[in-house]
Design a protein around this motif. Structure first.
Motif, PDB file in Angstrom:
ATOM      1  N   UNK A  75       3.548 -12.927  32.977  1.00 40.52           N
ATOM      2  CA  UNK A  75       2.148 -13.341  33.083  1.00 40.52           C
ATOM      3  C   UNK A  75       2.019 -14.852  32.925  1.00 40.52           C
ATOM      4  N   UNK A  76       2.775 -15.426  31.995  1.00 40.11           N
ATOM      5  CA  UNK A  76       2.724 -16.871  31.788  1.00 40.11           C
ATOM      6  C   UNK A  76       3.183 -17.607  33.043  1.00 40.11           C
ATOM      7  N   UNK A  77       4.230 -17.112  33.683  1.00 38.97           N
ATOM      8  CA  UNK A  77       4.707 -17.719  34.925  1.00 38.97           C
ATOM      9  C   UNK A  77       3.651 -17.612  36.024  1.00 38.97           C
ATOM     10  N   UNK A  78       3.020 -16.441  36.122  1.00 40.26           N
ATOM     11  CA  UNK A  78       1.991 -16.232  37.127  1.00 40.26           C
ATOM     12  C   UNK A  78       0.803 -17.162  36.897  1.00 40.26           C
ATOM     13  N   UNK A  79       0.378 -17.254  35.647  1.00 36.30           N
ATOM     14  CA  UNK A  79      -0.792 -18.078  35.321  1.00 36.30           C
ATOM     15  C   UNK A  79      -0.542 -19.540  35.671  1.00 36.30           C
ATOM     16  N   UNK A  80       0.665 -20.032  35.393  1.00 41.12           N
ATOM     17  CA  UNK A  80       0.982 -21.411  35.758  1.00 41.12           C
ATOM     18  C   UNK A  80       0.861 -21.626  37.262  1.00 41.12           C
ATOM     19  N   UNK A  81       1.284 -20.646  38.041  1.00 45.06           N
ATOM     20  CA  UNK A  81       1.218 -20.789  39.499  1.00 45.06           C
ATOM     21  C   UNK A  81      -0.207 -20.640  40.028  1.00 45.06           C
ATOM     22  N   UNK A  82      -1.089 -20.005  39.234  1.00 45.78           N
ATOM     23  CA  UNK A  82      -2.464 -19.794  39.673  1.00 45.78           C
ATOM     24  C   UNK A  82      -3.379 -20.977  39.351  1.00 45.78           C
ATOM     25  N   UNK A  83      -2.955 -21.878  38.486  1.00 46.04           N
ATOM     26  CA  UNK A  83      -3.820 -22.982  38.062  1.00 46.04           C
ATOM     27  C   UNK A  83      -4.141 -23.914  39.222  1.00 46.04           C
ATOM     28  N   UNK A  84      -5.360 -24.410  39.213  1.00 45.69           N
ATOM     29  CA  UNK A  84      -5.750 -25.386  40.235  1.00 45.69           C
ATOM     30  C   UNK A  84      -4.937 -26.663  40.090  1.00 45.69           C
ATOM     31  N   UNK A  85      -4.687 -27.077  38.849  1.00 48.65           N
ATOM     32  CA  UNK A  85      -3.861 -28.255  38.560  1.00 48.65           C
ATOM     33  C   UNK A  85      -2.750 -27.804  37.620  1.00 48.65           C
ATOM     34  N   UNK A  86      -1.604 -27.371  38.192  1.00 50.12           N
ATOM     35  CA  UNK A  86      -0.530 -26.798  37.371  1.00 50.12           C
ATOM     36  C   UNK A  86      -0.110 -27.714  36.225  1.00 50.12           C
ATOM     37  N   UNK A  87       0.021 -27.113  35.068  1.00 53.15           N
ATOM     38  CA  UNK A  87       0.483 -27.820  33.875  1.00 53.15           C
ATOM     39  C   UNK A  87       1.691 -27.071  33.343  1.00 53.15           C
ATOM     40  N   UNK A  88       2.786 -27.788  33.174  1.00 54.63           N
ATOM     41  CA  UNK A  88       3.987 -27.146  32.653  1.00 54.63           C
ATOM     42  C   UNK A  88       3.784 -26.884  31.167  1.00 54.63           C
ATOM     43  N   UNK A  89       3.830 -25.616  30.796  1.00 54.54           N
ATOM     44  CA  UNK A  89       3.637 -25.226  29.398  1.00 54.54           C
ATOM     45  C   UNK A  89       4.803 -24.341  28.960  1.00 54.54           C
ATOM     46  N   UNK A  90       5.099 -24.314  27.669  1.00 55.78           N
ATOM     47  CA  UNK A  90       6.198 -23.466  27.182  1.00 55.78           C
ATOM     48  C   UNK A  90       5.943 -21.994  27.515  1.00 55.78           C
ATOM     49  N   UNK A  91       6.988 -21.290  27.891  1.00 56.16           N
ATOM     50  CA  UNK A  91       6.878 -19.868  28.192  1.00 56.16           C
ATOM     51  C   UNK A  91       7.137 -19.039  26.943  1.00 56.16           C
ATOM     52  N   UNK A  92       6.622 -17.819  26.901  1.00 59.60           N
ATOM     53  CA  UNK A  92       7.011 -16.910  25.820  1.00 59.60           C
ATOM     54  C   UNK A  92       8.518 -16.669  25.874  1.00 59.60           C
ATOM     55  N   UNK A  93       9.100 -16.177  24.776  1.00 55.64           N
ATOM     56  CA  UNK A  93      10.554 -15.950  24.752  1.00 55.64           C
ATOM     57  C   UNK A  93      11.017 -15.034  25.880  1.00 55.64           C
ATOM     58  N   UNK A  94      12.207 -15.317  26.384  1.00 58.14           N
ATOM     59  CA  UNK A  94      12.794 -14.467  27.419  1.00 58.14           C
ATOM     60  C   UNK A  94      13.203 -13.127  26.813  1.00 58.14           C
ATOM     61  N   UNK A  95      13.262 -12.112  27.659  1.00 65.24           N
ATOM     62  CA  UNK A  95      13.634 -10.764  27.229  1.00 65.24           C
ATOM     63  C   UNK A  95      14.913 -10.364  27.940  1.00 65.24           C
ATOM     64  N   UNK A  96      15.868  -9.842  27.173  1.00 61.16           N
ATOM     65  CA  UNK A  96      17.121  -9.404  27.781  1.00 61.16           C
ATOM     66  C   UNK A  96      16.888  -8.118  28.573  1.00 61.16           C
ATOM     67  N   UNK A  97      17.146  -8.170  29.859  1.00 58.46           N
ATOM     68  CA  UNK A  97      16.919  -7.042  30.746  1.00 58.46           C
ATOM     69  C   UNK A  97      18.239  -6.587  31.361  1.00 58.46           C
ATOM     70  N   UNK A  98      18.347  -5.308  31.735  1.00 59.20           N
ATOM     71  CA  UNK A  98      19.571  -4.845  32.408  1.00 59.20           C
ATOM     72  C   UNK A  98      19.681  -5.510  33.780  1.00 59.20           C
ATOM     73  N   UNK A  99      20.779  -6.207  34.023  1.00 61.67           N
ATOM     74  CA  UNK A  99      20.944  -6.931  35.281  1.00 61.67           C
ATOM     75  C   UNK A  99      21.805  -6.195  36.277  1.00 61.67           C
ATOM     76  N   UNK A 100      22.341  -5.058  35.880  1.00 62.35           N
ATOM     77  CA  UNK A 100      23.146  -4.265  36.816  1.00 62.35           C
ATOM     78  C   UNK A 100      22.968  -2.798  36.478  1.00 62.35           C
ATOM     79  N   UNK A 101      23.155  -1.896  37.476  1.00 59.97           N
ATOM     80  CA  UNK A 101      23.013  -0.448  37.216  1.00 59.97           C
ATOM     81  C   UNK A 101      24.001   0.004  36.175  1.00 59.97           C
ATOM     82  N   UNK A 102      23.574   0.983  35.369  1.00 63.04           N
ATOM     83  CA  UNK A 102      24.477   1.529  34.351  1.00 63.04           C
ATOM     84  C   UNK A 102      25.159   2.778  34.866  1.00 63.04           C
TER      85      UNK A 102
END
Length: 225
Positions: A198-225
């Motif tokens: 959502x934070x990434x989306x909101x930055x792209x939706x701004x009329x005047x984009x402002x680089x702001x810190x993102x929430x912490x990244x989440x470890x996701x499965x990157x390959x099938x188990x």
């Protein structure tokens, strides 16, 4: 053998007590069946759409088809009931965003909360973003109302200067659809991943984009188990 004059009233009281207990057990069983049917239906509709047969939903819920139809006369009625609470939650989130003093902040709040909700409920995400048959009138009417509220939210955010002018409602729908792909291992991790997205989306939706810190990244499965 003579009978005590109080015997019949006492026996009748016992019968009534047993009858009441049986009736209450039946009501409890019916409530359990209904809840199980709804849970199974949500999962089935999420994964397979409205094409899932009632007989298959009944099998997964471990009841007979007649039991499903006793609670829900049609598949469309089952679908509407399965997602009515989620749709009410969606509308409430948007209405709260519309009351914000800052229209842009209200828009961001709605994006964040809707994406979190959709990350936790993939079935509702698909129901909200898919084309539904006319027979699902009850649900479709509620969804149309939510979409009208979103249109107002977008218009207000644009007029306030926070939202880019080329933003369209479909962009918000795309953002919500993206959360359906989150495959984190727990609900908490799905919510955390949705917040970062959502934070990434909101930055792209701004009329005047402002680089702001993102929430912490989440470890996701990157390959099938």
């Amino acid at each position: 053998m003579s009978r005590n004059v109080t015997e019949h009233p006492v026996r009748l009281t016992k019968v009534r007590a047993v009858t009441a207990e049986v009736s209450e057990n039946l009501r409890s069983d019916a409530r359990d069946n209904r809840a199980r049917i709804l849970a199974v239906a949500r999962a089935a509709f999420a994964a397979e759409g409205l094409d899932v047969p009632i007989r298959e939903i009944a099998r997964r819920a471990q009841v007979g088809p007649a039991t499903v139809y006793r609670h829900f006369p049609t598949k469309e009625a089952l679908f509407s009931e399965a997602f009515s609470e989620s749709m009410a939650t969606c509308s409430a989130i948007i209405e709260e965003g519309l009351t914000a003093a800052d229209p842009w902040r209200g828009f961001c709040q709605v994006i964040e909360r809707l994406m979190e909700a959709h990350a936790l409920d993939r079935g509702f995400s698909r129901a909200f973003t898919s084309r539904l048959p006319p027979a699902v009138e009850y649900f479709t009417a509620d969804r149309d109302r939510a979409l009208r509220l979103l249109v107002r939210l977008v218009r207000n955010a644009k007029e306030a200067g926070g939202l880019r002018t080329d933003f369209v409602l479909e962009d918000m729908i795309l953002a919500m659809m993206a959360t359906e792909g989150i495959r984190a291992e727990s609900p908490e991790m799905r919510v955390a991943a949705a917040r970062r997205l959502a934070a990434l989306m909101i930055q792209s939706f701004r009329a005047n984009p402002v680089v702001a810190p993102l929430p912490p990244a989440v470890r996701l499965p990157l390959s099938p188990r």
